[in-house]
Design an enzyme around this catalytic site. Sequence first.
Site, PDB file in Angstrom:
ATOM      1  N   ALA A  71       0.818  -1.221   0.000  1.00  0.00           N
ATOM      2  CA  ALA A  71       0.000   0.000   0.000  1.00  0.00           C
ATOM      3  C   ALA A  71       0.847   1.264   0.000  1.00  0.00           C
ATOM      4  CB  ALA A  71      -0.943  -0.008   1.195  1.00  0.00           C
ATOM      5  N   THR A  72       2.019   1.211   0.605  1.00  0.00           N
ATOM      6  CA  THR A  72       2.877   2.413   0.596  1.00  0.00           C
ATOM      7  C   THR A  72       3.234   2.791  -0.836  1.00  0.00           C
ATOM      8  OG1 THR A  72       3.782   2.038   2.793  1.00  0.00           O
ATOM      9  CG2 THR A  72       5.140   3.315   1.278  1.00  0.00           C
ATOM     10  N   ASN A 152      -5.774   3.259  10.706  1.00  0.00           N
ATOM     11  CA  ASN A 152      -4.959   2.146  11.174  1.00  0.00           C
ATOM     12  C   ASN A 152      -4.805   2.118  12.688  1.00  0.00           C
ATOM     13  OD1 ASN A 152      -3.571   4.564  10.221  1.00  0.00           O
ATOM     14  ND2 ASN A 152      -1.721   3.640  11.057  1.00  0.00           N
ATOM     15  N   SER A 200      -3.135  -3.538   0.506  1.00  0.00           N
ATOM     16  CA  SER A 200      -1.954  -4.187   1.075  1.00  0.00           C
ATOM     17  C   SER A 200      -2.222  -5.675   1.285  1.00  0.00           C
ATOM     18  CB  SER A 200      -1.621  -3.530   2.419  1.00  0.00           C
ATOM     19  OG  SER A 200      -0.597  -4.254   3.070  1.00  0.00           O
ATOM     20  N   HIS A 202      -0.472  -7.871   3.259  1.00  0.00           N
ATOM     21  CA  HIS A 202      -0.222  -8.449   4.594  1.00  0.00           C
ATOM     22  C   HIS A 202      -1.196  -7.965   5.656  1.00  0.00           C
ATOM     23  CE1 HIS A 202       2.005  -5.124   6.738  1.00  0.00           C
ATOM     24  NE2 HIS A 202       2.031  -4.677   5.504  1.00  0.00           N
ATOM     25  N   THR A 242      10.051  -7.325 -12.618  1.00  0.00           N
ATOM     26  CA  THR A 242       9.557  -8.703 -12.705  1.00  0.00           C
ATOM     27  C   THR A 242       8.461  -8.936 -11.674  1.00  0.00           C
ATOM     28  OG1 THR A 242      11.709  -9.458 -13.463  1.00  0.00           O
ATOM     29  CG2 THR A 242      10.223 -11.130 -12.541  1.00  0.00           C
ATOM     30  N   CYS A 327       4.311   1.725  11.858  1.00  0.00           N
ATOM     31  CA  CYS A 327       5.268   2.510  11.085  1.00  0.00           C
ATOM     32  C   CYS A 327       5.793   3.703  11.859  1.00  0.00           C
ATOM     33  CB  CYS A 327       4.641   2.967   9.772  1.00  0.00           C
ATOM     34  SG  CYS A 327       4.150   1.583   8.768  1.00  0.00           S
TER      35      CYS A 327
END
Lengths: 377, 83
Positions: A71-72, A152, A200, A202, A242, A327
């Site tokens: 997401a960042t 969050n 995101s 995770h 990739t 974060c």
Amino acid sequence: MAIYLDCNATTPVDPSVASVVMRFLEKDFGNAASPIHDYGVFALAAVEHARGQVAEVVKARRDEVIFTSGATESNNLAILGLAEEGIRRGRRHLITTAIEHKAVLEPFDEMARLGFEVQIIPVETDGRFDPQLLADALRPDTLLVSTMQVNNETGVLQPLTEVADIVSNHETWWHVDAAQGFGKEFEQLRHPRINLISVSGHKIYGPKGVGALIARKRDRQFPPLRPLMFGGGQEQGLRPGTLPVPLIAGLGEAAKLAVRNNNERTYKCRVFREQALATFSALGAQRNGAEDHTLPHVLNVSLPGINSDLAIKALKNVIAVSSTSACTSHTHTPSHVLAAMGLTPEKVEQSIRLSWCHMTPEVDWHEVETILRALRG
Amino acid sequence: MSDIFRELEEVTVEQYEHQDLPKWLADPVLMVARSPELYQGKEYLVEILAAQVREYDVYAEAGCCKWAYDHEDIKRTLRWLEE
């Protein structure tokens, strides 16, 4: 081991997701950009399958999903990727809210450095922003509105349906950072007016290091994003490199399970929440964030007379929790979210965030209560 | 029968009866859908097959982008299922 109650920082990987990831790590390891043999063709098929699974969550088209590292990166691409369009068209006004994640606020700082005017909407004491303030802030030269779906730190759902009405007659691009709500709260993100959605892996029981930016077409045109990196042309030229097929396939599986198992997951989280609430209510904790708009897997509380760092250390053998977002917790800076909600510095210092999931085992709440009471002395 | 096999059957019948999925492609797909015992452990591929049937388009290769699935995609997935 302590029971893990920090699922807003990261979730455990669902066993089914892990199984899919392993398949593409060990056996079907082809490069999706080399569909000249079965290895590559199957890798490409898996990527396209995952694209459809992610799109399904928000009822987007398969080709509107751009895979990223998380997401960042999606937030950065959505915000900084519009800079050239803003400069070209003379639209240099941007709007966001005071409770956004750093992954939104810092790209906005960069946009300000590039000459854009950034307007930050405050929030109410309940952790939600007032849509009317956003309506008042909109200008003819507003290039982008960026609002998070679910905070969050508090788990509070933001008023996106109202925002959709407000921006419906405006040309602004609208980005939603859905890192915490994607795959958990569905209806809001399915609104076709939302142009860009950050996802995101995770946070939804998928792997770390993968996410997506969903870029909905408007009048059959993609949002006019420019890539932040160059070389390779993958992902419609917006995100070269990739493709990490194992991670992408895992994200797809996680998205599928989010849709399929949502009711069961929500129910389990609600049951867990009642137990947590009972414990913290007995301790006289103050809930931070609008109770009737908080997702069922999050609880943010301030504990009178108890410093959160001390509480977290004292509880470390029973439950693993955090005081703020993952974060920012390592920087030991006070929560900008709780401060924006008007909490006193003392209350902010006393706040802890608990976030769990459908896989979280039972917690010994009596022990939690005993430890916290002893801390208070 | 697990959900994914039932879903594959439903989407194949729908595409065959009301869309453009040809019989020569629908028949082997239905064979998979109606034989779940033969494809235990291959549900991931069955999911891909169901998605490809759902988004089947005779003209998938037309235009500059390929955002639907064609008979080659479905044939290939059927082959992987048999490996």
